[in-house]
Design a protein around this motif. Structure first.
Motif, PDB file in Angstrom:
ATOM      1  N   MET A   1       5.176 -27.404  -1.863  1.00 14.01           N
ATOM      2  CA  MET A   1       5.697 -27.682  -0.523  1.00 14.01           C
ATOM      3  C   MET A   1       6.868 -28.678  -0.584  1.00 14.01           C
ATOM      4  N   ALA A   2       6.705 -29.719  -1.416  1.00 12.23           N
ATOM      5  CA  ALA A   2       7.769 -30.729  -1.508  1.00 12.23           C
ATOM      6  C   ALA A   2       9.064 -30.121  -2.014  1.00 12.23           C
ATOM      7  N   THR A   3       8.958 -29.247  -3.032  1.00 11.57           N
ATOM      8  CA  THR A   3      10.178 -28.631  -3.572  1.00 11.57           C
ATOM      9  C   THR A   3      10.812 -27.689  -2.557  1.00 11.57           C
ATOM     10  N   GLU A   4       9.988 -27.030  -1.700  1.00 11.93           N
ATOM     11  CA  GLU A   4      10.533 -26.153  -0.662  1.00 11.93           C
ATOM     12  C   GLU A   4      11.301 -26.965   0.380  1.00 11.93           C
ATOM     13  N   ILE A   5      10.759 -28.126   0.748  1.00 14.81           N
ATOM     14  CA  ILE A   5      11.445 -29.009   1.709  1.00 14.81           C
ATOM     15  C   ILE A   5      12.767 -29.481   1.115  1.00 14.81           C
ATOM     16  N   GLN A   6      12.731 -29.858  -0.172  1.00 15.53           N
ATOM     17  CA  GLN A   6      13.962 -30.278  -0.844  1.00 15.53           C
ATOM     18  C   GLN A   6      14.986 -29.155  -0.841  1.00 15.53           C
ATOM     19  N   GLY A   7      14.508 -27.927  -1.115  1.00 13.65           N
ATOM     20  CA  GLY A   7      15.406 -26.776  -1.139  1.00 13.65           C
ATOM     21  C   GLY A   7      16.054 -26.517   0.207  1.00 13.65           C
ATOM     22  N   ASN A   8      15.283 -26.665   1.302  1.00 15.49           N
ATOM     23  CA  ASN A   8      15.826 -26.448   2.648  1.00 15.49           C
ATOM     24  C   ASN A   8      16.888 -27.487   2.989  1.00 15.49           C
ATOM     25  N   LYS A   9      16.629 -28.745   2.612  1.00 15.28           N
ATOM     26  CA  LYS A   9      17.614 -29.808   2.861  1.00 15.28           C
ATOM     27  C   LYS A   9      18.889 -29.544   2.065  1.00 15.28           C
ATOM     28  N   ALA A  10      18.708 -29.134   0.802  1.00 14.05           N
ATOM     29  CA  ALA A  10      19.872 -28.861  -0.051  1.00 14.05           C
ATOM     30  C   ALA A  10      20.691 -27.705   0.500  1.00 14.05           C
ATOM     31  N   GLY A  62      19.576 -21.245  -1.607  1.00 10.66           N
ATOM     32  CA  GLY A  62      18.614 -20.528  -0.782  1.00 10.66           C
ATOM     33  C   GLY A  62      17.685 -19.678  -1.620  1.00 10.66           C
ATOM     34  N   TYR A  63      18.245 -19.007  -2.627  1.00 13.26           N
ATOM     35  CA  TYR A  63      17.419 -18.169  -3.515  1.00 13.26           C
ATOM     36  C   TYR A  63      16.479 -19.039  -4.353  1.00 13.26           C
ATOM     37  N   ALA A  64      16.981 -20.176  -4.842  1.00 16.18           N
ATOM     38  CA  ALA A  64      16.158 -21.051  -5.680  1.00 16.18           C
ATOM     39  C   ALA A  64      14.976 -21.634  -4.909  1.00 16.18           C
ATOM     40  N   ALA A  65      15.110 -21.752  -3.580  1.00 15.45           N
ATOM     41  CA  ALA A  65      14.042 -22.331  -2.758  1.00 15.45           C
ATOM     42  C   ALA A  65      12.931 -21.340  -2.456  1.00 15.45           C
ATOM     43  N   LYS A  66      13.126 -20.069  -2.813  1.00 13.74           N
ATOM     44  CA  LYS A  66      12.089 -19.068  -2.553  1.00 13.74           C
ATOM     45  C   LYS A  66      10.814 -19.415  -3.316  1.00 13.74           C
ATOM     46  N   PRO A  67       9.649 -19.199  -2.704  1.00 13.55           N
ATOM     47  CA  PRO A  67       8.391 -19.491  -3.415  1.00 13.55           C
ATOM     48  C   PRO A  67       8.178 -18.542  -4.585  1.00 13.55           C
ATOM     49  N   ALA A  68       7.313 -18.950  -5.488  1.00 10.94           N
ATOM     50  CA  ALA A  68       6.993 -18.113  -6.647  1.00 10.94           C
ATOM     51  C   ALA A  68       6.402 -16.786  -6.186  1.00 10.94           C
ATOM     52  N   ASP A  69       6.665 -15.745  -6.960  1.00  7.02           N
ATOM     53  CA  ASP A  69       6.098 -14.432  -6.645  1.00  7.02           C
ATOM     54  C   ASP A  69       5.610 -13.784  -7.940  1.00  7.02           C
ATOM     55  N   TYR A  77      13.603 -21.730  -9.434  1.00  7.71           N
ATOM     56  CA  TYR A  77      14.369 -22.981  -9.437  1.00  7.71           C
ATOM     57  C   TYR A  77      15.622 -22.930 -10.307  1.00  7.71           C
ATOM     58  N   LYS A  78      15.549 -22.226 -11.424  1.00  3.15           N
ATOM     59  CA  LYS A  78      16.673 -22.250 -12.374  1.00  3.15           C
ATOM     60  C   LYS A  78      17.910 -21.535 -11.843  1.00  3.15           C
ATOM     61  N   ALA A  79      17.773 -20.828 -10.734  1.00  7.46           N
ATOM     62  CA  ALA A  79      18.940 -20.134 -10.177  1.00  7.46           C
ATOM     63  C   ALA A  79      20.076 -21.109  -9.882  1.00  7.46           C
ATOM     64  N   GLU A  80      19.723 -22.360  -9.565  1.00  8.02           N
ATOM     65  CA  GLU A  80      20.765 -23.346  -9.253  1.00  8.02           C
ATOM     66  C   GLU A  80      21.680 -23.601 -10.440  1.00  8.02           C
ATOM     67  N   TYR A  81      21.133 -23.511 -11.641  1.00  9.03           N
ATOM     68  CA  TYR A  81      21.965 -23.739 -12.822  1.00  9.03           C
ATOM     69  C   TYR A  81      23.033 -22.656 -12.960  1.00  9.03           C
ATOM     70  N   PHE A  82      22.698 -21.429 -12.544  1.00  9.94           N
ATOM     71  CA  PHE A  82      23.683 -20.353 -12.608  1.00  9.94           C
ATOM     72  C   PHE A  82      24.841 -20.642 -11.649  1.00  9.94           C
ATOM     73  N   ALA A 242      13.609 -27.885 -14.013  1.00  7.82           N
ATOM     74  CA  ALA A 242      14.115 -26.570 -13.630  1.00  7.82           C
ATOM     75  C   ALA A 242      14.611 -26.684 -12.195  1.00  7.82           C
ATOM     76  N   GLY A 243      15.872 -27.056 -12.046  1.00  8.27           N
ATOM     77  CA  GLY A 243      16.393 -27.269 -10.700  1.00  8.27           C
ATOM     78  C   GLY A 243      15.670 -28.421 -10.031  1.00  8.27           C
ATOM     79  N   ALA A 244      15.128 -28.168  -8.852  1.00 13.80           N
ATOM     80  CA  ALA A 244      14.444 -29.215  -8.106  1.00 13.80           C
ATOM     81  C   ALA A 244      13.042 -29.478  -8.623  1.00 13.80           C
ATOM     82  N   ALA A 245      12.531 -28.603  -9.481  1.00 15.13           N
ATOM     83  CA  ALA A 245      11.135 -28.702  -9.932  1.00 15.13           C
ATOM     84  C   ALA A 245      11.031 -29.472 -11.246  1.00 15.13           C
ATOM     85  N   ILE A 246       9.898 -30.163 -11.395  1.00 17.77           N
ATOM     86  CA  ILE A 246       9.549 -30.859 -12.626  1.00 17.77           C
ATOM     87  C   ILE A 246       8.235 -30.265 -13.135  1.00 17.77           C
ATOM     88  N   PHE A 247       8.193 -29.906 -14.400  1.00 22.26           N
ATOM     89  CA  PHE A 247       6.985 -29.361 -15.006  1.00 22.26           C
ATOM     90  C   PHE A 247       6.443 -30.373 -16.015  1.00 22.26           C
TER      91      PHE A 247
END
Length: 307
Positions: A1-10, A62-69, A77-82, A242-247
């Motif tokens: 949820m936190a990464t989705e909120i970050q993605g929307n703000k970005a 916007g694409y990077a903020a999509k939830p996992a499927d 998340y890595k889409a942002e690097y592209f 990986a972008g906004a996410a930390i593993f």
């Protein structure tokens, strides 16, 4: 949820970057039109890259903020690097265009017309860019957005370019050496190439699963050490961005007779502690029963984490 909120703000920030980039491009091309300066044209050509980069960043964030499927179980998340890589390539293209414009002007230099008006217009565009670059770099760091950060650093390089152009044109007007104008454009192109290389290098580093910065990893270790009570130790701590996410991934050793429920409680406590350091962190803990050889090694590891 936190990464989705970050993605929307970005993504919201990236959206406003599009009309802003178009406005700055208009100002810079107007400055070139009233002066005929090759250096101002080079500055304007770089702003074309800013417009394209802003559009790409908006789409990709916007694409990077999509939830996992099912197809991407670890997220997008890595889409942002592209996006950042594309921006780096566009920067290089802009530099080559600038050189193509500057070479004929070096062979037949001429002083710019109505320079004061052109410089004033370019100065306004530079101030807008400076404010926006500062905003993007701060937001990119706070939201862990490589696309916003790359865009901010690129726009900041544009600000440096504008300052150089202003200084160079003033020198050309004061000295009467018209060749300073196209020569400055070539120097601008070299600076842009360097900035493009840095953007690409940072993005490729992210695609290669780079670990989190040392200070952030130390904070994770401290959180683990302070909340691993009941376990015998941890080992093989690994982190990656990986972008906004930390593993975060590590192994935890527990007494062989410990019930699964108790081990699970320790894992929950550790996950909560780590997420206090990194909200939205993706955590994987592998629970292992104690073994004679592993026990001695892993207790030392967790003692080291406490130091």
């Amino acid at each position: 949820m936190a990464t989705e909120i970050q993605g929307n703000k970005a993504q919201r920030l990236a959206f406003w970057g599009i009309p802003l980039a178009i406005a700055v491009l208009g100002l810079k091309m107007l400055a070139w039109w009233v002066t005929g300066s090759v250096a101002l044209l080079s500055d304007g050509l770089e702003s074309i890259v800013n417009v394209v980069a802003a559009i790409v960043a908006f789409v990709v964030i916007g694409y990077a903020a999509k939830p996992a499927d099912a197809g991407h179980p670890f997220g997008h998340y890595k889409a942002e690097y592209f996006s950042a890589v594309v921006e780096g390539v566009l920067i290089v293209v802009a530099a080559l265009l600038i050189v193509a414009e500057a070479i004929p002007a070096i062979l037949a230099p001429k002083l710019p017309e109505t320079p004061v008006l052109g410089l004033a217009i370019n100065l306004v565009a530079g101030i807008i860019n400076a404010i926006w670059a500062y905003t993007l770099i701060r937001a990119g760091a706070a939201l862990r957005s490589p696309a916003l950060t790359a865009d901010g650093h690129h726009i900041f390089s544009d600000v440096i370019t504008s300052i150089g152009v202003l200084i160079g044109l003033v020198l050309a007007i004061l000295t009467g050496y018209a060749v300073l104008d196209p020569l400055l454009a070539v120097l601008v192109a070299c600076n842009i190439l360097y900035q493009g290389w840095k953007v690409i290098a940072r993005s490729v580093d992210g695609l290669m699963d780079k670990a989190v910065p040392a200070d952030e990893e130390e904070a994770i270790k401290t959180a683990i050490a302070a909340n691993a009570m009941g376990s015998l130790g941890v080992h093989d701590l690994k982190t990656r961005e990986a972008g906004a996410a930390i593993f975060v991934d590590f192994h935890m050793v527990v007494p062989a007779a410990m019930p699964v429920g108790e081990a699970h409680d320790i894992c929950d406590r550790l996950e909560d502690a780590i997420r206090e350091v990194h909200a939205g962190a993706k955590i994987a803990i592998h629970v292992e029963p104690e073994g004679e050889k592993a026990h001695g090694i892993r207790v030392k590891v967790i003692e080291g984490l406490r130091s």
